[in-house]
Scaffold this motif. Structure first.
Motif, PDB file in Angstrom:
ATOM      1  N   LEU A 198      19.221  29.829  36.172  1.00 17.92           N
ATOM      2  CA  LEU A 198      19.394  30.845  36.745  1.00 17.92           C
ATOM      3  C   LEU A 198      20.959  31.041  37.504  1.00 17.92           C
ATOM      4  O   LEU A 198      21.653  29.940  37.746  1.00 17.92           O
ATOM      5  N   LEU A 199      21.431  32.256  37.593  1.00 16.89           N
ATOM      6  CA  LEU A 199      22.449  32.452  38.466  1.00 16.89           C
ATOM      7  C   LEU A 199      21.996  33.089  39.813  1.00 16.89           C
ATOM      8  O   LEU A 199      21.376  33.940  39.855  1.00 16.89           O
ATOM      9  N   ILE A 200      22.605  32.735  40.732  1.00 17.02           N
ATOM     10  CA  ILE A 200      22.612  33.430  41.932  1.00 17.02           C
ATOM     11  C   ILE A 200      23.780  34.011  42.577  1.00 17.02           C
ATOM     12  O   ILE A 200      24.625  33.129  42.820  1.00 17.02           O
ATOM     13  N   GLU A 201      24.026  35.194  42.492  1.00 21.35           N
ATOM     14  CA  GLU A 201      25.215  35.850  42.941  1.00 21.35           C
ATOM     15  C   GLU A 201      26.092  36.041  41.926  1.00 21.35           C
ATOM     16  O   GLU A 201      26.169  35.149  40.761  1.00 21.35           O
ATOM     17  N   ALA A 202      26.856  36.913  41.469  1.00 25.48           N
ATOM     18  CA  ALA A 202      27.743  37.148  40.568  1.00 25.48           C
ATOM     19  C   ALA A 202      29.150  37.834  41.060  1.00 25.48           C
ATOM     20  O   ALA A 202      29.447  38.873  40.668  1.00 25.48           O
ATOM     21  N   GLY A 203      29.554  37.546  41.958  1.00 22.67           N
ATOM     22  CA  GLY A 203      30.873  37.895  42.769  1.00 22.67           C
ATOM     23  C   GLY A 203      31.997  37.405  42.332  1.00 22.67           C
ATOM     24  O   GLY A 203      33.125  37.405  43.217  1.00 22.67           O
ATOM     25  N   ILE A 204      32.287  36.969  41.188  1.00 24.00           N
ATOM     26  CA  ILE A 204      33.650  36.514  40.631  1.00 24.00           C
ATOM     27  C   ILE A 204      33.669  37.186  39.207  1.00 24.00           C
ATOM     28  O   ILE A 204      32.646  37.640  38.575  1.00 24.00           O
ATOM     29  N   PRO A 205      34.903  37.462  38.807  1.00 27.44           N
ATOM     30  CA  PRO A 205      34.847  38.106  37.203  1.00 27.44           C
ATOM     31  C   PRO A 205      34.049  37.329  36.351  1.00 27.44           C
ATOM     32  O   PRO A 205      34.052  35.958  36.336  1.00 27.44           O
TER      33      PRO A 205
END
Length: 236
Positions: free
Chosen positions: A27-34
């Motif tokens: 899982l990824l939690i958050e995606a606040g980078i390019p």
């Protein structure tokens, strides 16, 4: 693997992204980078990512959402977050507060948080593969719920009230910024009160997230949370 594998890809006002793997589902939690930085952190492969959980619409948490959807990855967020981000499509899964849903080997419950966003959420993630669970919350000045038998915690610990007040007195921050931080982020003191109300006998690790560059002290925060919980503390 004996526990959950947690990879802090980015944490802070410049961007937030975390990878979690239980030995079966990633899982990824958050995606606040390019998107390129996310791919680099994962060895240029997104095949291990089954889905992405987003807490709210601010770009330091949601910058790469549309790009991830283009790569065929499902994203989960509240209706309010999706509306502000103006996204739709079959890769979008809207979840509500209190809703329980499944992603691969995980059973996940969304819960409300308190932030200056449309409909922010935190997530309680339980692995059916290894029986372990993870509590995730960020960008919230308070939590209404108490969770039991938690193995891992990823919690915002943005500032200390003492440091924030000193910075206001010294002119390091403005009154407007002081009020916004106080009303939208979790302090060390509030986190400690939350943890005191929980049964932490199973807690293995606690990750302190989103520490302010100006209003925090990583060593102090780590020491105080370590003494309170007895668990391993990782500052990010």
């Amino acid at each position: 693997m004996d526990g959950l594998q947690i990879n802090v890809i980015a944490s802070g006002s410049m961007g937030n992204c975390y990878a979690v793997y239980d030995g079966e589902t990633g899982l990824l939690i958050e995606a606040g980078i390019p998107i390129i930085k996310i791919k680099q952190s994962l060895g240029f492969g997104l095949s291990t990512v089954s889905a992405v959980l987003i807490s709210h619409e601010h770009m330091d948490h949601a910058k790469a959402v549309k790009d991830l959807m283009k790569y065929g990855i499902d994203v989960y967020m509240s209706a309010g977050t999706a509306a502000v981000l103006n996204i739709s499509g079959h890769r979008l899964h809207v979840v509500g507060s209190g809703e329980v849903f499944e992603i691969g080997s995980y059973e996940i419950m969304a819960f409300p948080t308190k932030h200056d966003a449309r409909e922010p959420l935190g997530y309680f993630i339980q692995s059916r593969h290894n029986g372990l669970n993870l509590l995730f919350f960020t960008d919230t000045y308070y939590l209404e719920y108490i969770f039991e038998d938690v193995d891992y915690i990823m919690a915002e610990c943005n500032y200390s009230k003492a440091i924030l007040s000193k910075n206001l007195r010294d002119g390091v921050i403005s009154k407007v910024l002081y009020e916004r931080i106080y009303r939208s982020h979790m302090s060390l003191e509030t986190l400690k009160e939350f943890l005191k109300a929980m049964d932490l006998k199973k807690l293995k690790q606690i990750y302190l997230l989103h520490l302010s560059d100006t209003n925090s002290d990583a060593d102090l925060f780590k020491d105080e949370i370590q003494r309170l919980t007895g668990a391993e503390v990782i500052t990010t």
